[in-house]
Design a protein around this motif. Structure first.
Motif, mmCIF file in Angstrom:
data_model
loop_
_atom_site.group_PDB
_atom_site.id
_atom_site.type_symbol
_atom_site.label_atom_id
_atom_site.label_comp_id
_atom_site.label_asym_id
_atom_site.label_seq_id
_atom_site.Cartn_x
_atom_site.Cartn_y
_atom_site.Cartn_z
ATOM 1 N N TRP A 140 0.807 -1.219 0.000
ATOM 2 C CA TRP A 140 0.000 0.000 0.000
ATOM 3 C C TRP A 140 0.845 1.277 0.000
ATOM 4 N N ASP A 141 1.922 1.303 0.745
ATOM 5 C CA ASP A 141 2.721 2.527 0.841
ATOM 6 C C ASP A 141 3.651 2.623 -0.359
ATOM 7 N N ILE A 142 3.263 3.399 -1.350
ATOM 8 C CA ILE A 142 4.020 3.521 -2.592
ATOM 9 C C ILE A 142 5.323 4.270 -2.394
ATOM 10 N N ASP A 143 5.420 5.120 -1.371
ATOM 11 C CA ASP A 143 6.661 5.851 -1.138
ATOM 12 C C ASP A 143 7.758 4.948 -0.594
ATOM 13 N N ILE A 144 7.390 3.837 0.017
ATOM 14 C CA ILE A 144 8.378 2.869 0.494
ATOM 15 C C ILE A 144 8.738 1.902 -0.631
ATOM 16 N N LYS A 145 7.728 1.404 -1.333
ATOM 17 C CA LYS A 145 7.966 0.458 -2.425
ATOM 18 C C LYS A 145 8.040 1.235 -3.734
ATOM 19 N N GLN A 146 9.256 1.553 -4.163
ATOM 20 C CA GLN A 146 9.404 2.360 -5.368
ATOM 21 C C GLN A 146 10.022 1.593 -6.529
ATOM 22 N N SER A 147 10.953 0.725 -6.269
ATOM 23 C CA SER A 147 11.655 0.045 -7.349
ATOM 24 C C SER A 147 12.137 -1.315 -6.873
ATOM 25 N N ASP A 148 12.177 -2.268 -7.793
ATOM 26 C CA ASP A 148 12.695 -3.592 -7.461
ATOM 27 C C ASP A 148 14.206 -3.581 -7.257
ATOM 28 N N LEU A 149 14.864 -2.478 -7.610
ATOM 29 C CA LEU A 149 16.304 -2.389 -7.404
ATOM 30 C C LEU A 149 16.679 -2.367 -5.934
ATOM 31 N N VAL A 150 15.752 -1.914 -5.088
ATOM 32 C CA VAL A 150 16.025 -1.856 -3.656
ATOM 33 C C VAL A 150 14.916 -2.591 -2.919
ATOM 34 N N ARG A 151 15.303 -3.426 -1.986
ATOM 35 C CA ARG A 151 14.338 -4.200 -1.206
ATOM 36 C C ARG A 151 14.266 -3.618 0.205
ATOM 37 N N ILE A 152 13.100 -3.103 0.549
ATOM 38 C CA ILE A 152 12.881 -2.549 1.885
ATOM 39 C C ILE A 152 11.797 -3.329 2.609
ATOM 40 N N ARG A 174 23.006 6.192 8.678
ATOM 41 C CA ARG A 174 23.683 4.922 8.970
ATOM 42 C C ARG A 174 22.656 3.821 9.187
ATOM 43 N N SER A 175 21.611 4.121 9.952
ATOM 44 C CA SER A 175 20.608 3.114 10.277
ATOM 45 C C SER A 175 19.873 2.642 9.026
ATOM 46 N N HIS A 176 19.653 3.545 8.085
ATOM 47 C CA HIS A 176 18.992 3.145 6.845
ATOM 48 C C HIS A 176 19.841 2.145 6.071
ATOM 49 N N PHE A 177 21.135 2.387 6.003
ATOM 50 C CA PHE A 177 21.974 1.465 5.242
ATOM 51 C C PHE A 177 22.187 0.141 5.982
ATOM 52 N N VAL A 178 22.068 0.157 7.294
ATOM 53 C CA VAL A 178 22.033 -1.113 8.028
ATOM 54 C C VAL A 178 20.784 -1.895 7.625
ATOM 55 N N LEU A 179 19.653 -1.203 7.518
ATOM 56 C CA LEU A 179 18.427 -1.856 7.063
ATOM 57 C C LEU A 179 18.625 -2.462 5.669
ATOM 58 N N LEU A 180 19.240 -1.699 4.760
ATOM 59 C CA LEU A 180 19.460 -2.212 3.410
ATOM 60 C C LEU A 180 20.320 -3.473 3.436
ATOM 61 N N LYS A 181 21.341 -3.458 4.273
ATOM 62 C CA LYS A 181 22.207 -4.642 4.362
ATOM 63 C C LYS A 181 21.441 -5.836 4.907
ATOM 64 N N ASN A 182 20.658 -5.608 5.952
ATOM 65 C CA ASN A 182 19.914 -6.711 6.569
ATOM 66 C C ASN A 182 18.808 -7.228 5.642
ATOM 67 N N LEU A 240 20.811 15.978 -1.413
ATOM 68 C CA LEU A 240 20.210 16.750 -0.322
ATOM 69 C C LEU A 240 18.859 16.162 0.071
ATOM 70 N N GLY A 241 18.050 15.821 -0.919
ATOM 71 C CA GLY A 241 16.703 15.348 -0.644
ATOM 72 C C GLY A 241 16.641 13.961 -0.060
ATOM 73 N N VAL A 242 17.564 13.077 -0.468
ATOM 74 C CA VAL A 242 17.515 11.696 -0.012
ATOM 75 C C VAL A 242 17.703 11.596 1.504
ATOM 76 N N VAL A 243 18.416 12.549 2.087
ATOM 77 C CA VAL A 243 18.574 12.547 3.544
ATOM 78 C C VAL A 243 17.208 12.508 4.220
ATOM 79 N N ALA A 244 16.269 13.307 3.713
ATOM 80 C CA ALA A 244 14.927 13.332 4.294
ATOM 81 C C ALA A 244 14.168 12.048 3.989
ATOM 82 N N LEU A 245 14.349 11.540 2.775
ATOM 83 C CA LEU A 245 13.560 10.391 2.346
ATOM 84 C C LEU A 245 13.918 9.111 3.084
ATOM 85 N N VAL A 246 15.189 8.955 3.472
ATOM 86 C CA VAL A 246 15.609 7.704 4.119
ATOM 87 C C VAL A 246 15.639 7.800 5.637
#
Length: 366
Positions: free
Chosen positions: A135-147, A345-353, A246-252
């Protein structure tokens, strides 16, 4: 397309904390008219700054360092204008007049995007269903990244905590020239088409705004300035790369940290909590004490306040956040705020996990 039951939340009780919180905010914070005037002045000032930097490209762009400087300043201002002024106007929170808010949202078309599409994605999908898979399209944007923990795990996701450093600077280019088209014309798992029928006129606007944006941002400077066309093109690319960083800081930093919760909607769509508790659980703040961060990122630094009070301008949020923190503590509810570097940092830990087969996510209950 498969019919999905829309998530619904529990009805709050008579003594629900959010009813009391809302009443206190109305009685103590929202009466401050100076915060409203500050928001309007800031937003109009950012709009003037964007066009000032653009005209500086045309006036001083024969000097190559100045050409790149003013393009990059346009990129920064575009993002700050979007995050602050457009975002507030889209929520009906910039001006007191709904018509003026609606008029201001046309600023997004100046950047080459589609206001109808963005508002549909953000207002009708992200805010009601924050962090909910499917449902949340802002979280699920592309298959290139798995969140989302429910998204397919592909072999290359094991490297996403590395390659996303290089892809995030392409965010605004992807938004304008890939994601918009995917949401208009895509048929597989199209979130937008679950909640809205796209008006025919928007298909024309989709193409017209992008053409107009390229004409005035690339073609006109190439005609006016004594610069090789590729220099103009590279400056335009630099504008998007710098603005995106600049913008990605807010988004992640606001929904997708290593302890993020992604509660799945049950078959009947009935979520186990109230809407307000859900928002507190899935939304985070960052750098709330930083004057610079608050100016640049508006309602994203105080993002919990924004999700609980989306119809309130971002200049009110620094005064609402302490009240939210107090109510959360008194009622045993979650509230999280990071310094911006810890949020990144925490966002990229999420990406790794989330790029491995072992899942650390909480899903299904909050």
């Amino acid at each position: 397309m498969e019919k999905r039951k829309r998530p619904t939340f529990q009805r709050p009780g008579a003594d629900d904390f959010f009813k009391r919180l809302h009443r206190e905010v109305e009685e103590t914070v929202l009466k401050n008219e100076s915060l409203y005037r500050k928001n309007v002045a800031k937003s109009l000032g950012l709009l003037v700054a964007y066009f000032t930097f653009y005209f500086c490209i045309l006036l001083f762009g024969n000097n190559t360092p100045l050409l790149f400087l003013f393009y990059i300043l346009c990129g920064f201002t575009m993002i700050v204008l979007f995050i602050n002024a457009f975002h507030d106007a889209a929520h009906g929170a910039l001006f007191k007049s709904p018509k003026n808010n609606d008029r201001f949202t046309w600023v997004l078309e100046v950047f080459g995007s589609n206001r109808w599409l963005w508002i549909t994605r953000h207002i009708r999908l992200h805010h009601p269903y924050s962090n909910i898979p499917d449902w949340d399209i802002d979280i699920k944007q592309s298959d290139l990244v798995r969140i989302f923990p429910t998204s397919p795990l592909l072999n290359f996701h094991k490297y996403q905590h590395i390659y996303m450093w290089f892809l995030y600077p392409l965010y605004s280019l992807n938004w304008l020239f890939v994601r918009d088209f995917k949401d208009f014309f895509g048929t597989r798992d199209n979130y937008v088409k679950r909640v809205a029928d796209i008006p025919r006129v928007e298909y024309y606007r989709l193409f017209i705004t992008k053409v107009v944006n390229i004409l005035y941002m690339v073609v006109l400077p190439a005609q006016v300035l004594h610069q090789p066309w590729y220099m103009i093109f590279f400056a335009w690319i630099a504008m998007h790369l710098c603005g995106s960083m600049l913008g990605v800081v807010a988004l992640v930093s606001t929904h997708v940290d290593e302890e993020a919760v992604f509660p799945e909607a049950p078959q009947d769509g009935k979520m186990p909590t109230t809407w307000a508790v859900h928002q507190l659980t899935v939304t985070k703040d960052f750098s709330t004490d930083s004057v610079v961060a608050n100016f640049l990122y508006g309602g994203f630094t105080h993002h919990v306040a924004h999700h609980l009070f989306p119809g309130v301008g971002h200049t009110y949020y620094p005064y609402i956040t302490p009240i939210i923190k107090r109510y959360a503590q008194e009622n045993g509810l979650p509230y999280t705020s990071y310094p911006f570097y810890a949020a990144i940092r925490s966002h990229f830990v999420l990406l790794k996990n989330s790029g491995t087969r072992e899942s650390i996510f909480l899903s299904g209950e909050i």
